[in-house]
Design an enzyme around this catalytic site. Structure first.
Site, mmCIF file in Angstrom:
data_model
loop_
_atom_site.group_PDB
_atom_site.id
_atom_site.type_symbol
_atom_site.label_atom_id
_atom_site.label_comp_id
_atom_site.label_asym_id
_atom_site.label_seq_id
_atom_site.Cartn_x
_atom_site.Cartn_y
_atom_site.Cartn_z
ATOM 1 N N ASP A 13 0.839 -1.205 0.000
ATOM 2 C CA ASP A 13 0.000 0.000 0.000
ATOM 3 C C ASP A 13 0.876 1.258 0.000
ATOM 4 O O ASP A 13 1.976 1.256 -0.550
ATOM 5 C CB ASP A 13 -0.971 -0.058 1.188
ATOM 6 C CG ASP A 13 -0.236 -0.249 2.529
ATOM 7 O OD1 ASP A 13 0.921 0.228 2.663
ATOM 8 O OD2 ASP A 13 -0.810 -0.880 3.427
ATOM 9 N N SER A 14 0.396 2.330 0.606
ATOM 10 C CA SER A 14 1.140 3.597 0.530
ATOM 11 C C SER A 14 2.512 3.524 1.192
ATOM 12 O O SER A 14 3.426 4.247 0.797
ATOM 13 C CB SER A 14 0.323 4.729 1.173
ATOM 14 O OG SER A 14 -0.003 4.413 2.508
ATOM 15 N N ILE A 15 2.654 2.653 2.192
ATOM 16 C CA ILE A 15 3.963 2.568 2.864
ATOM 17 C C ILE A 15 4.997 1.985 1.902
ATOM 18 O O ILE A 15 6.184 2.257 2.006
ATOM 19 C CB ILE A 15 3.854 1.751 4.179
ATOM 20 C CG1 ILE A 15 2.767 2.360 5.081
ATOM 21 C CG2 ILE A 15 5.191 1.719 4.905
ATOM 22 C CD1 ILE A 15 2.482 1.558 6.347
ATOM 23 N N GLN A 18 5.468 4.899 -1.062
ATOM 24 C CA GLN A 18 6.338 6.009 -0.647
ATOM 25 C C GLN A 18 7.765 5.565 -0.330
ATOM 26 O O GLN A 18 8.550 6.359 0.194
ATOM 27 C CB GLN A 18 5.746 6.688 0.597
ATOM 28 C CG GLN A 18 4.384 7.317 0.350
ATOM 29 C CD GLN A 18 3.709 7.775 1.636
ATOM 30 O OE1 GLN A 18 4.301 7.768 2.712
ATOM 31 N NE2 GLN A 18 2.457 8.182 1.530
ATOM 32 N N HIS A 188 2.425 6.363 8.665
ATOM 33 C CA HIS A 188 3.506 6.256 7.670
ATOM 34 C C HIS A 188 4.870 6.442 8.345
ATOM 35 O O HIS A 188 4.948 6.836 9.501
ATOM 36 C CB HIS A 188 3.277 7.276 6.552
ATOM 37 C CG HIS A 188 2.010 7.018 5.796
ATOM 38 N ND1 HIS A 188 0.823 7.621 6.120
ATOM 39 C CD2 HIS A 188 1.748 6.175 4.759
ATOM 40 C CE1 HIS A 188 -0.133 7.171 5.305
ATOM 41 N NE2 HIS A 188 0.402 6.296 4.467
#
Lengths: 239, 239
Positions: A13-15, A18, A188
């Protein structure tokens, strides 16, 4: 691109998305394995495991010649969003989360049994940090107590499927002040948090000597080995 | 791996190889284009253009279906090593350097005329900074005066071949204290130096609207567009 090196795929996912910013763990891996492996960023911000299943056939098609050597599977932070708060649409019940993770692992392993699949649990949640991101007056959309259950489910899947797991949920909380040290917004990662993921992943890879940065061969000779009066000789010898 | 996105290839020497470390320009590019392009690291520490030619058929094979959309070609720092000092084996005469750069560009363009090839000149050399790396009593193996000629040759090739060029040699020197601001050892890049390369490269890509991070499509829908009561609908619609 021609496959000159092993492929490492970061799926999550976003982790994961990024992981090339902010001294990220993905960039650190690409740097450590420069000349030795290609790192593919397959992070999908906001995705849970239910939606990840819909990507599997495209991200990991059943063409064994293109099967990656290493895949990190790093979902759960969104599945663990509470079903009655602001991020309810991302919530996935824990039993389905477990089943979905199993499906992801078996899809990847089904393409190539030798692919090393590394599960990573969601990090702990700092509810104070998350409150900043909730709309005024709302409760945070995730709690650490619930995320703990998803982290445990992830560890259970790893055990059942016989694959390595990085228990980030527990690891982070071994450090005092983990909320600020490792998390930028309660969820995050800070550069230090990224560092932990990177180091733990390297530890996992170091248990498989043929996949360590030391052991993997460079795709072409180091320049110090090139005979500068007859440079093509070493390239021909490698063919 | 299945090709889900455009391919950007970073082809060069150590300044490219290190571009995922130290807040590097390669990692920044991969971050900006996450979900939109795959960035391949093809940096070869110590290589000059003569040795780069020996890699061309393998790094850029003549299979048009796999041709990259963008390639940065960033050589010259090693070609410009002086022929009578400590790094003489890396030296390539300037006329050959020009010819080699032309060959690299035409090989890549020969595979696919639409590939955007971006030349990058060597950065300026800080001889004081380099002295630290020379063996005791030796003169630095590169001078800024000679590297200037290679930067000019690189610009000439870009003009002759009709491809964009980033004149790093000149750009860096527009800033006072460029020696410390942009160079870590008189030759390689600090985080600020990496930032300049990244920003200049983004400027070049922004002149080709279909290649900007804003315009390139995501490989899969953003999670906010997924109908959480019927998630597969949007994925089917995209097929």
């Amino acid at each position: 691109m021609a496959k000159l090196r092993p492929h490492f795929v970061l799926f999550g996912d976003s982790i994961t998305q990024q992981s090339f910013a902010n001294e990220g763990w993905g960039a650190a891996l690409a740097d450590l394995y420069s000349r030795k492996a290609d790192v593919f960023l397959r992070g999908y911000s906001g995705y849970n495991t239910r939606w990840a299943l819909l990507l599997l056939d495209k991200v990991f098609p059943k063409v064994s010649s293109s099967a990656p050597e290493v895949v990190t599977v790093f979902f759960g932070a969104n599945d663990a969003a509470l079903p009655d708060r602001g991020s309810q649409q991302q919530h996935v019940p824990i039993s389905e989360y477990k089943e979905n993770l199993h499906q992801i692992v078996s899809h990847i392993k089904g393409n190539s049994e030798t692919t090393v699949v590394v599960l990573i649990t969601p990090p702990p949640v700092d509810e104070v940090g998350r409150r900043v991101y909730a709309r005024s007056g709302e409760l945070p959309e995730r709690t650490n107590e619930v995320t703990k259950l998803y982290a445990q489910a992830c560890k259970d899947v790893a055990k059942e499927a016989g694959v390595p797991v990085i228990d980030l949920w527990s690891l982070f909380q071994q450090t005092q002040n983990w909320q600020q040290a490792y998390l930028s917004d309660g969820l995050h990662l800070t550069p230090r948090g990224n560092r932990v993921v990177f180091e733990e992943l390297v530890n996992v890879l170091n248990c498989r000597p043929y996949l360590t940065a030391d052991e993997l061969p460079m795709d072409f000779p180091p320049f110090s080995e090139i005979d500068w009066k007859n440079p093509s000789s070493i390239f021909q010898a490698k063919e």
